[in-house]
Scaffold this motif. Sequence first.
Motif, mmCIF file in Angstrom:
data_model
loop_
_atom_site.group_PDB
_atom_site.id
_atom_site.type_symbol
_atom_site.label_atom_id
_atom_site.label_comp_id
_atom_site.label_asym_id
_atom_site.label_seq_id
_atom_site.Cartn_x
_atom_site.Cartn_y
_atom_site.Cartn_z
ATOM 1 N N ARG A 1 39.486 37.592 33.892
ATOM 2 C CA ARG A 1 38.820 38.885 33.942
ATOM 3 C C ARG A 1 39.297 39.615 35.189
ATOM 4 O O ARG A 1 39.378 39.063 36.263
ATOM 5 N N GLN A 2 39.630 40.836 35.037
ATOM 6 C CA GLN A 2 40.033 41.610 36.196
ATOM 7 C C GLN A 2 39.402 42.979 36.143
ATOM 8 O O GLN A 2 39.031 43.459 35.086
ATOM 9 N N PRO A 3 39.304 43.580 37.307
ATOM 10 C CA PRO A 3 38.661 44.888 37.383
ATOM 11 C C PRO A 3 39.298 45.857 36.403
ATOM 12 O O PRO A 3 40.509 46.017 36.380
ATOM 13 N N THR A 4 38.475 46.463 35.609
ATOM 14 C CA THR A 4 39.004 47.431 34.656
ATOM 15 C C THR A 4 38.474 48.826 34.952
ATOM 16 O O THR A 4 39.229 49.780 34.988
ATOM 17 N N HIS A 5 37.192 48.916 35.168
ATOM 18 C CA HIS A 5 36.605 50.235 35.401
ATOM 19 C C HIS A 5 36.477 50.536 36.886
ATOM 20 O O HIS A 5 36.954 51.545 37.352
ATOM 21 N N THR A 6 35.826 49.618 37.545
ATOM 22 C CA THR A 6 35.567 49.894 38.962
ATOM 23 C C THR A 6 35.974 48.706 39.805
ATOM 24 O O THR A 6 36.023 47.576 39.355
ATOM 25 N N ARG B 1 27.217 44.211 30.608
ATOM 26 C CA ARG B 1 28.386 43.381 30.886
ATOM 27 C C ARG B 1 29.712 44.120 30.709
ATOM 28 O O ARG B 1 30.641 43.958 31.487
ATOM 29 N N ALA B 2 29.787 44.945 29.701
ATOM 30 C CA ALA B 2 31.059 45.610 29.409
ATOM 31 C C ALA B 2 31.487 46.546 30.528
ATOM 32 O O ALA B 2 32.670 46.807 30.716
ATOM 33 N N GLU B 3 30.535 47.040 31.274
ATOM 34 C CA GLU B 3 30.890 48.019 32.305
ATOM 35 C C GLU B 3 30.815 47.459 33.713
ATOM 36 O O GLU B 3 30.966 48.192 34.677
ATOM 37 N N ASP C 1 32.111 44.390 36.304
ATOM 38 C CA ASP C 1 33.075 43.314 36.499
ATOM 39 C C ASP C 1 32.548 42.194 37.380
ATOM 40 O O ASP C 1 33.133 41.123 37.443
#
Lengths: 225, 225
Positions: free
Chosen positions: B121-126, A68-70, A72
Motif C-alpha cells: 500500500r502506498q500513498p495515493t491521495h494524501t 479506508r479507501a481515502e 492511507d
Amino acid sequence: MMPKLLVVDDDLDMLSLVRAALEKDGHQIDTEADAATVQPARCQLYDLLLLDVMMPGEDGFSLCRRIRAEVDCPILFLTAKAEDAALVQGFGLGADDYIKKPFSLAELRARVNAHLRREVRQPTHTLNRGGVRFDMQAKVASAGEHTLPFTKGEYSICEHLALHAGQVFTKEQLYEAVFGFDAEGDSSAVAEHIKNIRAKLKVDAISPIETVWGVGYKWRKNSVL
Amino acid sequence: MMPKLLVVDDDLDMLSLVRAALEKDGHQIDTEADAATVQPARCQLYDLLLLDVMMPGEDGFSLCRRIRAEVDCPILFLTAKAEDAALVQGFGLGADDYIKKPFSLAELRARVNAHLRREVRQPTHTLNRGGVRFDMQAKVASAGEHTLPFTKGEYSICEHLALHAGQVFTKEQLYEAVFGFDAEGDSSAVAEHIKNIRAKLKVDAISPIETVWGVGYKWRKNSVL
DNA sequence: GCCATTTTTAAGGATTTTATAAGGAAACGA
DNA sequence: TCGTTTCCTTATAAAATCCTTAAAAATGGC
C-alpha cells in the motif's frame, strides 16, 4: 514532527485512559466519541487511527469501511469481541491491527509505536561494518544512534574502505576510486581526510581504519559482531 | 508475484502447521528450524519473517536483533511468552507484530496478510510528512490549517522529495524527475525553487529539506523512535 | 640508538558549492 | 493585448569543503 492520532470510542473513560498512555510517547491525540460524525477527509490529517468496534450508532467496522479507501494511514481496532470471525472481518476491512480488550497500556503503546515506525521505514541500501552504518541512498553514516558528520569526501572514502573491508588501498587508489580520476598532490589530501574520519569516529571509540605502513589504508575485517 | 515468507521455529509440527495455513493464501514458505543458521543477507529475499521466540540455541529476539538493521520486511513473533515485558521487548527490537500462542490459524493468516498488504500500500491521495500534508490529486500542500502557496514547480519538487524521504537527489535528478527531462542550466533553477520552498515553509517554522553538501537535497526522514 | 622514510597532525588559503537577491523571458488568464 | 504569475538566468555574498604546506610523530631497518 509529532505524530497525530485519532481515537474513536464511545467510552469516555477509555478515551482518557488511552489518551494519557499515548501522550507519554509524545503523540498528539484527538478523540471522538461518535463514529457517525467522523469525516473521511478529516481522517487524512492523522498518522494513525484507533477505532473501538462496538459503539452505539455507527460501529467501528462500519466507520472503517467508510474511510479506508481515502485513508492511507494505519487503522487499529480496539475491541472486546474476541471471536476469530470478528477479527478476520476486521482485517478484511483493511485494518492493520486488532487489539483485544482487556489490553495493557504497555501493549497498546508498543503496537501503536510499531505501526508508526513502520510508516517511515523504507527500503534502504545499508551496509553495516565495524559498528558503522552506511545509508548509501541518503549518503549518511551513523554510529549507534547518532549521525556521523562526514563531509562528502570523507563519507565516500569511508564507504569505499568499508565496502572493500580487508583490502588495502594506496592513497592514490583511494583518491581515484572516490573522485574519479588521478590528481597531483592527492596523497596528502587523502591523508588529511583519513585524519578527519578517524577523529570523527573517535567520539564513538571505534577505529576501524588501519594503516598498512608503506602501502596505504584498509578497513579492519570482521570484528566479529 | 507470490510473496515469499520465512518461518523460523524449532518445533517441526508447528512449522508444518503454519506452512499449511499460509500456503492456502498462495504464499511461498521457506522454513528453518535453527535460528543460528539464518543469514541476514538471505533474509533480504523474503517479504515477511515469522520468528518463534523460545528456541534452543539462539532465540527469536537475538535473531531479530541480528537481522533487523539489514532487513526491511515485516518481522512477526510467534510466542507462548505472554508477559507484557516480553511483548514490549519484542516490539522494541523492531518487530511488527507479536502473536501469542495459542493462536488460531485464521488469526495468523489474517495478520500475515494484513502486513503483506500494507507493504504494497502506498500513498495515493494524501501524504503526511514532517508536518506538511500533500494532496496529491489536487496538487496542493498544506501545513496545519492553511494552504501553502506553492507554485506548480515548487509543489512538484517538494512532493517528490517528501515521497522519497531520506533519499538524496542532485539538482539535475530533481529537475529531471519533476520536469521530465534534462535541461541546461537546471541546477541553479532548482536551487532557486528550493529557496522559495524553504521560505514558504519558514512561516510555519518547519524546515524539512536538508542540503547534503556537494550532493544535493533530501527530505529529512522522520524518526519516530 | 640512529637515520631515512612514512605517516600523522595542524593551520591557512584556495576552491568549490550553496544561499540570496534582483531582473528579464516566457507562459498564462482575463 | 495587457497584466500577472511563474520560471529561469545572472550576479554576488556566504558557507563549507578541499588541498597545500610544513612541522611533529611514528615506524622500520641498520
